[in-house]
Write a protein that holds these residues in place. Structure first.
Motif, short mmCIF file in Angstrom:
data_model
loop_
_atom_site.label_atom_id
_atom_site.label_comp_id
_atom_site.label_asym_id
_atom_site.label_seq_id
_atom_site.Cartn_x
_atom_site.Cartn_y
_atom_site.Cartn_z
N HIS A 64 -2.97 28.91 -49.57
CA HIS A 64 -2.54 29.76 -50.70
C HIS A 64 -3.06 31.20 -50.60
O HIS A 64 -2.60 32.07 -51.32
N ILE A 65 -4.05 31.41 -49.76
CA ILE A 65 -4.79 32.67 -49.77
C ILE A 65 -3.93 33.88 -49.38
O ILE A 65 -4.27 35.02 -49.69
N GLY A 66 -2.78 33.60 -48.73
CA GLY A 66 -1.86 34.68 -48.37
C GLY A 66 -1.41 35.49 -49.57
O GLY A 66 -0.99 36.64 -49.44
N GLU A 67 -1.52 34.90 -50.76
CA GLU A 67 -1.09 35.63 -51.98
C GLU A 67 -2.13 36.66 -52.44
O GLU A 67 -1.85 37.44 -53.34
N ALA A 68 -3.33 36.61 -51.86
CA ALA A 68 -4.37 37.55 -52.31
C ALA A 68 -4.07 38.97 -51.82
O ALA A 68 -3.52 39.16 -50.73
#
Ligand code: ACO
Length: 338
Positions: A64-68
């Motif tokens: 999910h970290i790609g959304e940061a």
């Protein structure tokens, strides 16, 4: 997660905040951030280099970290506005614009400047950095909230077993200052009491009953420290006349009804306290660690109280779950501020 944290998490999900994580390649931090984004608890800003973060994310298998959002602390052109902001904030302290430009490369300072600039709501750090470094960046950039003189650190103590039935409100107590001020004077100690009552109400979800602790109860002993605690109690009452507070009280008089009734007859606080304010950091820090280790209580914090915007410090020995909970607390502080 404890019921208290489930409640705080739901509130964070309902009022989504943006939290900065300056330690952007630290594995526990990235894991916590990934879960926070996945659970839709908060938006995340990572301060660091995209290639280094990407490599770590692949190694950890995070999804999910790609959304940061990622901010590069070494992009001097893009960060010039933060350097100018820091210079404006600190020029009266003698810093030059060149000093400010150097400081922006420090992710702890850059994170606080993003908050000051209205681009995020709070910051969580300390898995790699010392408490002093995390605090100093927040003090210099964000400063204290209006009407608050000093920042202090509280722990939410979630008691277990028999202790949970006997003490606190539904087994929850709040201890302070356990993290920041080595040797507070009476005015600072009064501020700790007022700030901790607010944290107890807004974050721990309890109706605060505050005991100002000492080795003396109502003049049973005398020393400078006893006088300081008694005076701090009087000042705190003036600061917030509605607060349920009493002191100076010994710890047993504060939390055990029979001892409270015999040592401080007539006190509505003695024997029923759920917020404990310690006379100095030595006592507060030792006390929370002993209660945590000897009784198996969960110690959540330190919750830094009194800053103009929330910044929270982690222990360097923390787990990703601790970081997740600290982000949840920080979101709730940011929500309450608005
Ligand atoms: N509240 C608000 N502002 C503060 C406070 C405070 N409690 N303490 C310092 N400041 C401000 C100062 O006024 C100063 O502001 P200015 O530069 O605008 O004038 C600024 O912060 C920096 O002050 P310094 O003098 O550089 O910092 P100081 O040496 O006072 O250090 C610090 C502050 C880092 C918080 C220090 O008191 C400290 O190290 N405390 C102990 C932290 C610690 O190790 N805790 C135990 C571990 S945590 C744990 O176990 C959970």
């Amino acid at each position: 997660m404890e019921p208290l944290f489930e409640k705080l998490k739901s509130n964070a999900v309902a009022h989504r905040q943006c939290i900065i994580l300056p330690e952007s390649t630290e594995p526990r931090t990235l894991t916590a951030a990934d879960k926070i984004i996945g659970d839709k608890v908060a938006d995340i800003v990572l301060i660091g280099h995209a290639d280094e973060i990407d490599a770590k994310v692949k190694e950890l298998g995070l999804t999910h970290i790609g959304e940061a959002r990622i901010i590069n602390p070494d992009d001097e052109e893009a960060n010039e506005k933060y350097a100018q902001l820091f210079y404006e904030l600190r020029k009266s302290k003698g810093i030059t614009i060149e000093d400010a430009r150097k400081k922006i490369h420090d992710p702890l300072y850059l994170g606080c400047l993003l908050i000051k600039n209205g681009e995020a709501d709070g910051q969580v750090a300390g898995a790699l950095n010392t408490t002093g470094n995390v605090l100093r960046a927040a003090f210099q950039v964000l400063k204290t909230a209006p009407g608050v003189s000093v920042v202090s650190g509280a722990f939410i103590m979630i008691l277990k077993g028999e202790a949970a039935k006997l003490y606190g409100q539904d087994g929850i107590m709040v201890f302070a200052d356990c993290a920041v001020m080595p040797d507070p004077d009476e005015k600072q100690l009064a501020q700790v009491a007022v700030s901790t009552a607010k944290t107890a109400r807004e974050i721990a979800g309890i109706d605060p009953v505050v005991a100002m602790l000492s080795f003396s109860t109502k003049g049973s002993a005398s020393s400078d420290s006893v006088t300081k605690v008694a005076n701090a109690t009087a000042i705190a009452k003036e600061m917030d006349p509605t607060m349920k507070i009493d002191g100076e009280l010994q710890a047993d008089a504060a939390i055990v009804p029979s001892v409270g009734a015999s040592k401080a007859p007539g006190s509505t606080v003695a024997g029923h306290a759920n917020v404990l304010v310690f006379p100095d950091l030595g006592v507060g820090n030792i006390a929370y660690k002993l209660v945590q280790r000897l009784s198996g209580a969960t110690a959540a914090g330190p919750v830094l109280q009194g800053l103009a915007a929330p910044v929270n410090d982690l222990s360097r020995g923390c787990s990703w779950e601790d970081i997740y909970k600290t982000i949840v607390i920080t979101c709730n502080q940011a929500i309450n501020r608005k």
